[in-house]
Design a protein around this motif. Sequence first.
Motif, PDB file in Angstrom:
ATOM      1  N   LYS A 176      -3.007  13.324   0.092  1.00 36.86           N
ATOM      2  CA  LYS A 176      -4.217  12.629   0.519  1.00 36.86           C
ATOM      3  C   LYS A 176      -4.276  11.288  -0.184  1.00 36.86           C
ATOM      4  N   SER A 177      -5.151  10.415   0.257  1.00 38.61           N
ATOM      5  CA  SER A 177      -5.301   9.123  -0.423  1.00 38.61           C
ATOM      6  C   SER A 177      -6.078   9.337  -1.703  1.00 38.61           C
ATOM      7  N   ARG A 178      -5.529   8.864  -2.809  1.00 37.75           N
ATOM      8  CA  ARG A 178      -6.157   9.046  -4.120  1.00 37.75           C
ATOM      9  C   ARG A 178      -6.450   7.674  -4.703  1.00 37.75           C
ATOM     10  N   ARG A 179      -7.695   7.537  -5.155  1.00 37.80           N
ATOM     11  CA  ARG A 179      -8.152   6.227  -5.639  1.00 37.80           C
ATOM     12  C   ARG A 179      -8.642   6.257  -7.075  1.00 37.80           C
ATOM     13  N   ASN A 180      -8.756   7.463  -7.654  1.00 35.25           N
ATOM     14  CA  ASN A 180      -9.241   7.571  -9.043  1.00 35.25           C
ATOM     15  C   ASN A 180      -8.066   7.866  -9.964  1.00 35.25           C
TER      16      ASN A 180
ATOM     17  N   LEU B 108       6.169   7.197  -0.097  1.00 37.77           N
ATOM     18  CA  LEU B 108       5.517   7.008  -1.398  1.00 37.77           C
ATOM     19  C   LEU B 108       4.427   8.062  -1.599  1.00 37.77           C
ATOM     20  N   TYR B 109       3.622   8.300  -0.569  1.00 40.18           N
ATOM     21  CA  TYR B 109       2.585   9.340  -0.674  1.00 40.18           C
ATOM     22  C   TYR B 109       3.216  10.672  -1.094  1.00 40.18           C
ATOM     23  N   LEU B 110       4.275  11.059  -0.396  1.00 45.69           N
ATOM     24  CA  LEU B 110       4.849  12.393  -0.641  1.00 45.69           C
ATOM     25  C   LEU B 110       5.525  12.448  -2.009  1.00 45.69           C
TER      26      LEU B 110
ATOM     27  N   ALA C 158      -4.219  -1.851   3.499  1.00 42.58           N
ATOM     28  CA  ALA C 158      -3.938  -2.924   4.463  1.00 42.58           C
ATOM     29  C   ALA C 158      -5.021  -3.998   4.419  1.00 42.58           C
ATOM     30  N   ALA C 159      -6.082  -3.746   3.628  1.00 37.66           N
ATOM     31  CA  ALA C 159      -7.149  -4.737   3.502  1.00 37.66           C
ATOM     32  C   ALA C 159      -6.858  -5.618   2.288  1.00 37.66           C
ATOM     33  N   TYR C 160      -6.274  -6.764   2.538  1.00 39.81           N
ATOM     34  CA  TYR C 160      -5.955  -7.700   1.450  1.00 39.81           C
ATOM     35  C   TYR C 160      -5.877  -9.091   2.046  1.00 39.81           C
TER      36      TYR C 160
ATOM     37  N   GLY D  78     -11.553  -7.099  -3.541  1.00 43.39           N
ATOM     38  CA  GLY D  78     -12.491  -6.428  -4.433  1.00 43.39           C
ATOM     39  C   GLY D  78     -12.314  -4.925  -4.556  1.00 43.39           C
ATOM     40  N   GLN D  79     -11.232  -4.369  -4.028  1.00 41.04           N
ATOM     41  CA  GLN D  79     -10.989  -2.916  -4.173  1.00 41.04           C
ATOM     42  C   GLN D  79     -10.456  -2.670  -5.590  1.00 41.04           C
ATOM     43  N   LYS D  80     -11.405  -2.418  -6.502  1.00 39.97           N
ATOM     44  CA  LYS D  80     -11.094  -2.454  -7.938  1.00 39.97           C
ATOM     45  C   LYS D  80     -10.081  -1.389  -8.374  1.00 39.97           C
ATOM     46  N   PHE D  81     -10.053  -0.267  -7.685  1.00 39.03           N
ATOM     47  CA  PHE D  81      -9.146   0.808  -8.116  1.00 39.03           C
ATOM     48  C   PHE D  81      -7.684   0.366  -8.075  1.00 39.03           C
ATOM     49  N   VAL D  82      -7.379  -0.648  -7.293  1.00 40.53           N
ATOM     50  CA  VAL D  82      -5.981  -1.076  -7.171  1.00 40.53           C
ATOM     51  C   VAL D  82      -5.464  -1.571  -8.529  1.00 40.53           C
TER      52      VAL D  82
ATOM     53  N   VAL E 246       3.086  -7.336   3.757  1.00 41.03           N
ATOM     54  CA  VAL E 246       2.589  -6.569   4.912  1.00 41.03           C
ATOM     55  C   VAL E 246       1.798  -5.311   4.523  1.00 41.03           C
ATOM     56  N   TYR E 247       1.949  -4.848   3.278  1.00 39.82           N
ATOM     57  CA  TYR E 247       1.346  -3.551   2.948  1.00 39.82           C
ATOM     58  C   TYR E 247       1.427  -3.391   1.443  1.00 39.82           C
ATOM     59  N   LEU E 248       0.535  -2.620   0.873  1.00 44.15           N
ATOM     60  CA  LEU E 248       0.664  -2.314  -0.548  1.00 44.15           C
ATOM     61  C   LEU E 248       0.043  -0.970  -0.869  1.00 44.15           C
TER      62      LEU E 248
ATOM     63  N   THR F 123      -1.547   7.994  -4.542  1.00 47.52           N
ATOM     64  CA  THR F 123      -1.504   6.627  -4.035  1.00 47.52           C
ATOM     65  C   THR F 123      -2.480   6.491  -2.886  1.00 47.52           C
ATOM     66  N   CYS F 124      -2.692   5.257  -2.463  1.00 46.83           N
ATOM     67  CA  CYS F 124      -3.561   4.991  -1.320  1.00 46.83           C
ATOM     68  C   CYS F 124      -3.022   3.755  -0.607  1.00 46.83           C
ATOM     69  N   ALA F 125      -2.700   3.902   0.661  1.00 51.62           N
ATOM     70  CA  ALA F 125      -2.226   2.757   1.455  1.00 51.62           C
ATOM     71  C   ALA F 125      -3.307   1.684   1.486  1.00 51.62           C
TER      72      ALA F 125
HETATM   73  C1  LIG Z   1      -2.576   1.441   7.630  1.00 48.45           C
HETATM   74  C2  LIG Z   1      -3.568   1.952   6.603  1.00 48.45           C
HETATM   75  C3  LIG Z   1      -4.379   1.062   5.928  1.00 48.45           C
HETATM   76  C4  LIG Z   1      -5.265   1.508   4.943  1.00 48.45           C
HETATM   77  N1  LIG Z   1      -5.967   0.591   4.202  1.00 48.45           N
HETATM   78  C5  LIG Z   1      -6.794   1.048   3.232  1.00 48.45           C
HETATM   79  C6  LIG Z   1      -7.462   0.117   2.399  1.00 48.45           C
HETATM   80  O1  LIG Z   1      -7.314  -1.092   2.494  1.00 48.45           O
HETATM   81  N2  LIG Z   1      -8.285   0.631   1.434  1.00 48.45           N
HETATM   82  C7  LIG Z   1      -8.460   1.981   1.256  1.00 48.45           C
HETATM   83  O2  LIG Z   1      -9.225   2.372   0.361  1.00 48.45           O
HETATM   84  N3  LIG Z   1      -7.809   2.878   2.027  1.00 48.45           N
HETATM   85  C8  LIG Z   1      -6.987   2.438   3.007  1.00 48.45           C
HETATM   86  N4  LIG Z   1      -6.263   3.339   3.745  1.00 48.45           N
HETATM   87  C9  LIG Z   1      -6.409   4.786   3.485  1.00 48.45           C
HETATM   88  C10 LIG Z   1      -7.239   5.453   4.577  1.00 48.45           C
HETATM   89  O3  LIG Z   1      -8.603   5.132   4.376  1.00 48.45           O
HETATM   90  C11 LIG Z   1      -6.996   6.960   4.514  1.00 48.45           C
HETATM   91  O4  LIG Z   1      -5.667   7.250   4.858  1.00 48.45           O
HETATM   92  C12 LIG Z   1      -7.934   7.707   5.476  1.00 48.45           C
HETATM   93  O5  LIG Z   1      -9.280   7.609   5.064  1.00 48.45           O
HETATM   94  C13 LIG Z   1      -7.556   9.170   5.602  1.00 48.45           C
HETATM   95  O6  LIG Z   1      -7.578   9.792   4.330  1.00 48.45           O
HETATM   96  P1  LIG Z   1      -6.293  10.550   3.744  1.00 48.45           P
HETATM   97  O7  LIG Z   1      -5.214   9.522   3.566  1.00 48.45           O
HETATM   98  O8  LIG Z   1      -6.755  11.128   2.456  1.00 48.45           O
HETATM   99  O9  LIG Z   1      -5.883  11.567   4.752  1.00 48.45           O
HETATM  100  C14 LIG Z   1      -5.374   2.897   4.695  1.00 48.45           C
HETATM  101  C15 LIG Z   1      -4.544   3.794   5.386  1.00 48.45           C
HETATM  102  C16 LIG Z   1      -3.637   3.334   6.302  1.00 48.45           C
HETATM  103  C17 LIG Z   1      -2.717   4.313   6.975  1.00 48.45           C
END
Ligand SMILES: Cc1cc2nc3c(=O)[nH]c(=O)nc-3n(C[C@H](O)[C@H](O)[C@H](O)COP(=O)(O)O)c2cc1C
Length: 251
Positions: free
Chosen positions: A71-75, A207-209, A222-224, A164-168, A243-245, A218-220
């Motif tokens: 899952k996406s982890r931000r903490n 990277l997630y896996l 695309a907002a930058y 401003g996504q501080k967790f990065v 393109v991505y981070l 990690t957390c993808a």
């Molecule tokens: C292409 C893409 C861009 C994303 N950009 C952001 C981002 O800029 N900030 C963020 O907090 N999460 C970002 N995410 C994470 C998504 O919010 C997250 O994958 C979604 O809420 C589903 O949650 P999960 O990954 O835990 O399944 C991005 C995910 C993808 C695939």
Amino acid sequence: MDDYKVHRTFLKDTLRKSIDFRQSAQHRGTPPPPLEKPTPDDALRITLPEKKSWQPDIPKTDVVETIASRKSRRNFNTNSLSIQELSFLLWATQGLRDPHGNTPQYRNVPSAGARHSFETYLFIHRVEMIPQGLYRYLPLTHELVLLYEEHQTLKTEISSAVLGQKFVANSAVTFVWATVPERMEWRYLEAAHRVILLDAGHVCQNLYLACENIGAGTCAIAAYDQEEMDNLLGINGESEFTVYLAPVGKY
Ligand SMILES: Cc1cc2nc3c(=O)[nH]c(=O)nc-3n(C[C@H](O)[C@H](O)[C@H](O)COP(=O)(O)O)c2cc1C
């Protein structure tokens, strides 16, 4: 038609059908661009540990469990990654499939036409044995090259570049993927750009896996702001751009 619908063309096959591939640089006999950006002779390089020396840092886990836990982890906590763990994450995302063989175009992620247009930059904040700073990964030799050491305002600048996504900036290391589009355009012309973004998804998914496998997250992202991020990386935003981070940390 609504303006945004015009941009769907980018996702459709119409574009490819309109291209005369005989005009490609490859078809005209131009040699392919280098697989990796050149590195200055005097740059500081760090050799990363090879796969055979990763145990016990990199456990052998069940792929079903790994996928199920993703899952996406931000903490992120303040623990460091080991150099073996970082080596594993780089291997998983851009490493060569056969590092001692003669097929550097094949990596642990797929790529359209095996063109691999990405350079991987790393903002390293907490990795054992590696000084803080900005690095670039060299897949061909499985090394890092130091671009600059961390300076006081770097975390603030990273936070600004990710809107401003501080967790990065709290990560142990942030991966930034920049494309060198010419590597893909050499073969695919205007059809290159769609597959570059498809390629990026594979890289970040690995990277997630891989993170799940080492108790990291990690957390993808695309907002930058691309211009700000490119400036931080020292790239020109035209022949190479972000393109991505994805920030990585223990949790
Ligand atoms: C292409 C893409 C861009 C994303 N950009 C952001 C981002 O800029 N900030 C963020 O907090 N999460 C970002 N995410 C994470 C998504 O919010 C997250 O994958 C979604 O809420 C589903 O949650 P999960 O990954 O835990 O399944 C991005 C995910 C993808 C695939």
